[in-house]
Write a protein that holds these residues in place. Structure first.
Motif, PDB file in Angstrom:
ATOM      1  N   LEU A  81       0.811  -1.210   0.000  1.00 54.08           N
ATOM      2  CA  LEU A  81       0.000   0.000   0.000  1.00 54.08           C
ATOM      3  C   LEU A  81       0.848   1.265   0.000  1.00 54.08           C
ATOM      4  CD1 LEU A  81      -3.027   0.752   0.136  1.00 54.08           C
ATOM      5  CD2 LEU A  81      -2.741   0.985   2.602  1.00 54.08           C
ATOM      6  N   ALA A  82       1.866   1.282   0.828  1.00 50.31           N
ATOM      7  CA  ALA A  82       2.757   2.440   0.916  1.00 50.31           C
ATOM      8  C   ALA A  82       4.085   1.987   1.495  1.00 50.31           C
ATOM      9  CB  ALA A  82       2.142   3.534   1.795  1.00 50.31           C
ATOM     10  N   LEU A  83       5.131   2.709   1.150  1.00 57.97           N
ATOM     11  CA  LEU A  83       6.471   2.335   1.587  1.00 57.97           C
ATOM     12  C   LEU A  83       7.267   3.595   1.888  1.00 57.97           C
ATOM     13  CD1 LEU A  83       7.874  -0.428   1.869  1.00 57.97           C
ATOM     14  CD2 LEU A  83       8.811  -0.091  -0.405  1.00 57.97           C
ATOM     15  N   ASN A  84       7.924   3.619   3.053  1.00 62.25           N
ATOM     16  CA  ASN A  84       8.724   4.782   3.422  1.00 62.25           C
ATOM     17  C   ASN A  84      10.004   4.856   2.602  1.00 62.25           C
ATOM     18  OD1 ASN A  84       6.953   5.638   5.415  1.00 62.25           O
ATOM     19  ND2 ASN A  84       7.941   4.439   7.015  1.00 62.25           N
ATOM     20  N   GLY A 101       1.689   0.611  -6.953  1.00 68.33           N
ATOM     21  CA  GLY A 101       1.659   0.882  -8.385  1.00 68.33           C
ATOM     22  C   GLY A 101       2.790   1.747  -8.887  1.00 68.33           C
ATOM     23  N   ASP A 102       3.467   2.482  -7.982  1.00 66.57           N
ATOM     24  CA  ASP A 102       4.605   3.308  -8.389  1.00 66.57           C
ATOM     25  C   ASP A 102       5.751   2.418  -8.879  1.00 66.57           C
ATOM     26  OD1 ASP A 102       3.318   5.622  -7.748  1.00 66.57           O
ATOM     27  OD2 ASP A 102       4.333   5.928  -5.836  1.00 66.57           O
ATOM     28  N   LYS A 103       6.465   2.887  -9.894  1.00 65.83           N
ATOM     29  CA  LYS A 103       7.648   2.176 -10.394  1.00 65.83           C
ATOM     30  C   LYS A 103       8.904   2.947  -9.990  1.00 65.83           C
ATOM     31  CE  LYS A 103       5.283   0.181 -14.430  1.00 65.83           C
ATOM     32  NZ  LYS A 103       5.248  -1.193 -13.906  1.00 65.83           N
ATOM     33  N   VAL A 104       9.872   2.230  -9.434  1.00 66.07           N
ATOM     34  CA  VAL A 104      11.126   2.855  -9.033  1.00 66.07           C
ATOM     35  C   VAL A 104      12.285   2.125  -9.711  1.00 66.07           C
ATOM     36  CG1 VAL A 104      10.216   3.634  -6.812  1.00 66.07           C
ATOM     37  CG2 VAL A 104      11.328   1.399  -6.964  1.00 66.07           C
ATOM     38  N   GLU A 105      13.332   2.864 -10.024  1.00 69.53           N
ATOM     39  CA  GLU A 105      14.520   2.278 -10.636  1.00 69.53           C
ATOM     40  C   GLU A 105      15.537   1.950  -9.548  1.00 69.53           C
ATOM     41  OE1 GLU A 105      18.241   3.457 -13.589  1.00 69.53           O
ATOM     42  OE2 GLU A 105      16.538   4.834 -13.362  1.00 69.53           O
ATOM     43  N   TRP A 155      18.703  -3.121   1.526  1.00 70.39           N
ATOM     44  CA  TRP A 155      18.017  -1.875   1.179  1.00 70.39           C
ATOM     45  C   TRP A 155      18.313  -1.544  -0.281  1.00 70.39           C
ATOM     46  CZ3 TRP A 155      15.012   1.347   4.396  1.00 70.39           C
ATOM     47  CH2 TRP A 155      14.914   0.903   5.715  1.00 70.39           C
ATOM     48  N   PHE A 156      17.315  -1.038  -0.991  1.00 69.17           N
ATOM     49  CA  PHE A 156      17.476  -0.626  -2.383  1.00 69.17           C
ATOM     50  C   PHE A 156      17.663   0.889  -2.455  1.00 69.17           C
ATOM     51  CE2 PHE A 156      14.706  -4.366  -4.024  1.00 69.17           C
ATOM     52  CZ  PHE A 156      15.833  -5.182  -4.087  1.00 69.17           C
ATOM     53  N   HIS A 157      18.715   1.307  -3.193  1.00 72.44           N
ATOM     54  CA  HIS A 157      18.883   2.725  -3.514  1.00 72.44           C
ATOM     55  C   HIS A 157      18.132   2.952  -4.820  1.00 72.44           C
ATOM     56  CE1 HIS A 157      21.775   6.331  -4.293  1.00 72.44           C
ATOM     57  NE2 HIS A 157      20.641   6.706  -3.715  1.00 72.44           N
ATOM     58  N   VAL A 158      17.126   3.810  -4.807  1.00 74.45           N
ATOM     59  CA  VAL A 158      16.208   3.893  -5.941  1.00 74.45           C
ATOM     60  C   VAL A 158      16.033   5.321  -6.431  1.00 74.45           C
ATOM     61  CG1 VAL A 158      14.927   1.852  -5.207  1.00 74.45           C
ATOM     62  CG2 VAL A 158      14.179   4.112  -4.429  1.00 74.45           C
ATOM     63  N   VAL A 159      15.610   5.399  -7.692  1.00 72.42           N
ATOM     64  CA  VAL A 159      15.147   6.659  -8.278  1.00 72.42           C
ATOM     65  C   VAL A 159      13.623   6.627  -8.255  1.00 72.42           C
ATOM     66  CG1 VAL A 159      15.131   8.154 -10.289  1.00 72.42           C
ATOM     67  CG2 VAL A 159      17.179   6.817  -9.756  1.00 72.42           C
ATOM     68  N   LEU A 160      13.019   7.626  -7.661  1.00 66.13           N
ATOM     69  CA  LEU A 160      11.566   7.668  -7.489  1.00 66.13           C
ATOM     70  C   LEU A 160      10.887   8.224  -8.742  1.00 66.13           C
ATOM     71  CD1 LEU A 160      11.521   9.090  -3.846  1.00 66.13           C
ATOM     72  CD2 LEU A 160      11.657   6.719  -4.588  1.00 66.13           C
ATOM     73  N   ILE A 216       8.633  -4.804  -0.234  1.00 65.49           N
ATOM     74  CA  ILE A 216       8.072  -4.439  -1.536  1.00 65.49           C
ATOM     75  C   ILE A 216       6.917  -5.340  -1.948  1.00 65.49           C
ATOM     76  CG2 ILE A 216       8.579  -4.353  -4.005  1.00 65.49           C
ATOM     77  CD1 ILE A 216      11.332  -3.305  -3.290  1.00 65.49           C
ATOM     78  N   ALA A 217       7.044  -6.646  -1.700  1.00 62.38           N
ATOM     79  CA  ALA A 217       6.035  -7.590  -2.192  1.00 62.38           C
ATOM     80  C   ALA A 217       4.696  -7.408  -1.516  1.00 62.38           C
ATOM     81  CB  ALA A 217       6.523  -9.024  -1.988  1.00 62.38           C
ATOM     82  N   GLU A 218       3.622  -7.660  -2.252  1.00 65.06           N
ATOM     83  CA  GLU A 218       2.265  -7.506  -1.738  1.00 65.06           C
ATOM     84  C   GLU A 218       2.026  -8.458  -0.567  1.00 65.06           C
ATOM     85  OE1 GLU A 218      -2.298  -7.295  -3.448  1.00 65.06           O
ATOM     86  OE2 GLU A 218      -0.747  -8.326  -4.569  1.00 65.06           O
ATOM     87  N   ASN A 219       1.454  -7.937   0.509  1.00 65.24           N
ATOM     88  CA  ASN A 219       1.102  -8.712   1.701  1.00 65.24           C
ATOM     89  C   ASN A 219       2.303  -9.376   2.377  1.00 65.24           C
ATOM     90  OD1 ASN A 219      -1.532  -8.053   1.229  1.00 65.24           O
ATOM     91  ND2 ASN A 219      -2.032  -9.978   0.230  1.00 65.24           N
ATOM     92  N   SER A 220       3.519  -8.915   2.067  1.00 66.20           N
ATOM     93  CA  SER A 220       4.686  -9.523   2.689  1.00 66.20           C
ATOM     94  C   SER A 220       4.830  -9.079   4.137  1.00 66.20           C
ATOM     95  CB  SER A 220       5.952  -9.140   1.926  1.00 66.20           C
ATOM     96  OG  SER A 220       6.147  -7.741   1.967  1.00 66.20           O
ATOM     97  N   ALA A 221       4.249  -7.954   4.466  1.00 69.74           N
ATOM     98  CA  ALA A 221       4.400  -7.419   5.826  1.00 69.74           C
ATOM     99  C   ALA A 221       3.493  -6.224   5.993  1.00 69.74           C
ATOM    100  CB  ALA A 221       5.846  -6.999   6.046  1.00 69.74           C
TER     101      ALA A 221
END
Length: 435
Positions: A42-45, A63-67, A75-80, A93-98
């Motif tokens: 749903l959301a991720l900090n 639904g957001d895509k990050v690089e 931890w992933f270093h990403v471009v938002l 990241i995975a659905e219902n993983s936590a």
């Protein structure tokens, strides 16, 4: 003479062509396609660095895509989507993983007479039935359930029964978020020293701060930000990921159980067998170890980082147990024990102990969940002068989960069924504690 005149530009042109071909080949060899990840929770900090100690700068939504640029310590270093950079927890990241991050997302109920439940399971009591198309505010999500605010009430609805409300400016994230009337009246600081800014931006000038549990009146909503009025009358903006719609229960700065580090202490071990059953065939150290491992499994399913004071039948000194908790700066510490009395069958049931007054609420939350879940009598919450609590600087409780020399208690808690119920109760309590 003519040959010499033509030869020089021909060689020069050939060299240019060769250089161009080499450049193309080099670009082709070194080209790396973008490693895109779609956010399914749903959301991720999004944090400044690879760890929970770094400040939260923003959030990404489902639904957001990050690089992904690189990975470090899970931890992933990403471009938002807005081209800024940050770090996100790879295991969330995975659905219902936590459990996902605390947020404020608008949705509507998509079925008639939908149950709003006290807790995130179908066995929990129904608070109220919600009609189809009723707007709600999702504040958290865990294992396929969404915690929502609706008509002044708070509870849990199965996530599939909700439809997210599309934001009008979703297609162009560069547009300034639309300011709307608030759907909630008050929010509370989730941790100390949260920043209230002049503008609805992480770069906005800090005009005030608020500490854990302090209330703020909501004036308006602007994207992921609340315009708030503090108790002393200052008006500014606060990010929805640093506040809660309910008064903060815990004293941890993590935003959900999925970001928490929890230490489990299976009491006794090695040469210290603890209490013994009347027939001397069952040791306390064995039951505590089995119980703690079921709890570990339940918490890891929710995404928590779980540490054990012992992972085998060894004796860990009491002073070292508290030191382990303090060194790791865990968000919660739980010690598991089974009690005993001088006379057989003279006492029965469970009890929860705390040492520091600041942990009394934590103990109450754990104890209430045990009382609701376990078949044995509940003996309440009490002060306990135990070394693993007394020398522990972290939120800490000690659980006595039955009496080794009570035949009825022993028959209950020596079963996998009972130990799994303990795990269920602790997991539910910690989910509530970190909300």
């Amino acid at each position: 003479m003519l040959k010499k005149i033509l030869k020089k530009p021909t060689i020069k042109l050939l060299m240019i062509h060769l250089a161009m071909i080499a450049a193309i080949l080099l670009a082709f060899v070194t080209y790396k396609p973008k490693d895109l990840v779609t956010i399914e929770t749903l959301a991720l900090n999004v944090r400044l660095g690879p760890g929970l100690d770094y400040d939260i700068t923003s959030q990404v939504k489902k639904g957001d895509k990050v690089e992904v640029l690189e990975e470090k310590d899970k931890w992933f270093h990403v471009v938002l989507p807005n081209s800024t950079k940050g770090w996100i927890a790879s295991w969330l990241i995975a659905e219902n993983s936590a459990s996902t991050a605390v947020t404020s997302i608008k949705a509507t109920v998509n079925t008639d007479d939908t149950n709003l439940r006290e807790k995130a399971n179908t066995d929990s009591d129904v608070v109220v039935k919600v009609k189809k198309d009723t707007p709600v505010l999702i504040t958290n999500e865990a294992n396929g359930w969404s915690q929502v605010e609706v008509d002044g009430k708070s509870g849990w609805i199965f996530s599939d029964l909700l439809t997210l409300t599309e934001e009008k400016n979703k297609e162009n994230p560069k547009d300034k978020p639309i300011t709307t009337k608030p759907t909630i009246k008050k929010v509370y600081a989730r941790q100390d020293d949260i920043k209230i800014r002049q503008e609805a931006s992480i770069d906005g000038l800090v005009i005030a701060t608020s500490n854990i549990g302090q209330p703020m009146d909501v004036v308006a909503e602007e994207g992921d930000w609340y315009q708030v009025k503090t108790e002393d009358g200052q008006i500014g903006y606060v990010a929805n990921w640093v506040v809660s719609t309910a008064k903060q229960l815990g004293n941890s700065s993590v935003s959900s159980i999925a970001e928490a580090t929890i230490m489990l202490d299976p009491g006794h071990g090695g040469t210290d067998v603890g209490s013994i059953s009347p027939d001397e065939t069952i040791y306390e150290k064995t039951i505590t170890f089995a119980t703690a491992n079921y709890v570990k499994e339940a918490l890891q399913t929710l995404g928590a980082n779980v540490m054990m004071t012992r992972s085998d039948d060894v004796l860990v000194p009491l002073s070292e147990i508290a030191n382990k908790s303090n060194r790791a700066s865990v968000d919660a510490f739980i010690s598991f024990h089974y009690d005993s009395t001088e006379g057989a069958n003279t006492a029965s049931g469970t009890k929860t102990y705390y040492y520091d007054d600041t942990d009394k609420l934590f103990a109450s939350i754990i104890n209430n969940s045990l009382a609701e879940t376990l078949p044995l009598p509940n003996r309440g919450v009490d002060f306990g002068d135990y070394q693993v609590l007394r020398e522990n600087d972290r939120p800490a409780v000690l659980l006595e989960l039955g009496f080794m020399n009570n035949s009825n208690d022993l028959a209950e808690f020596s079963t996998k069924s009972y130990q799994k119920k303990v795990a269920q109760a602790v997991a539910q309590a910690l989910t509530e504690y970190f909300e």
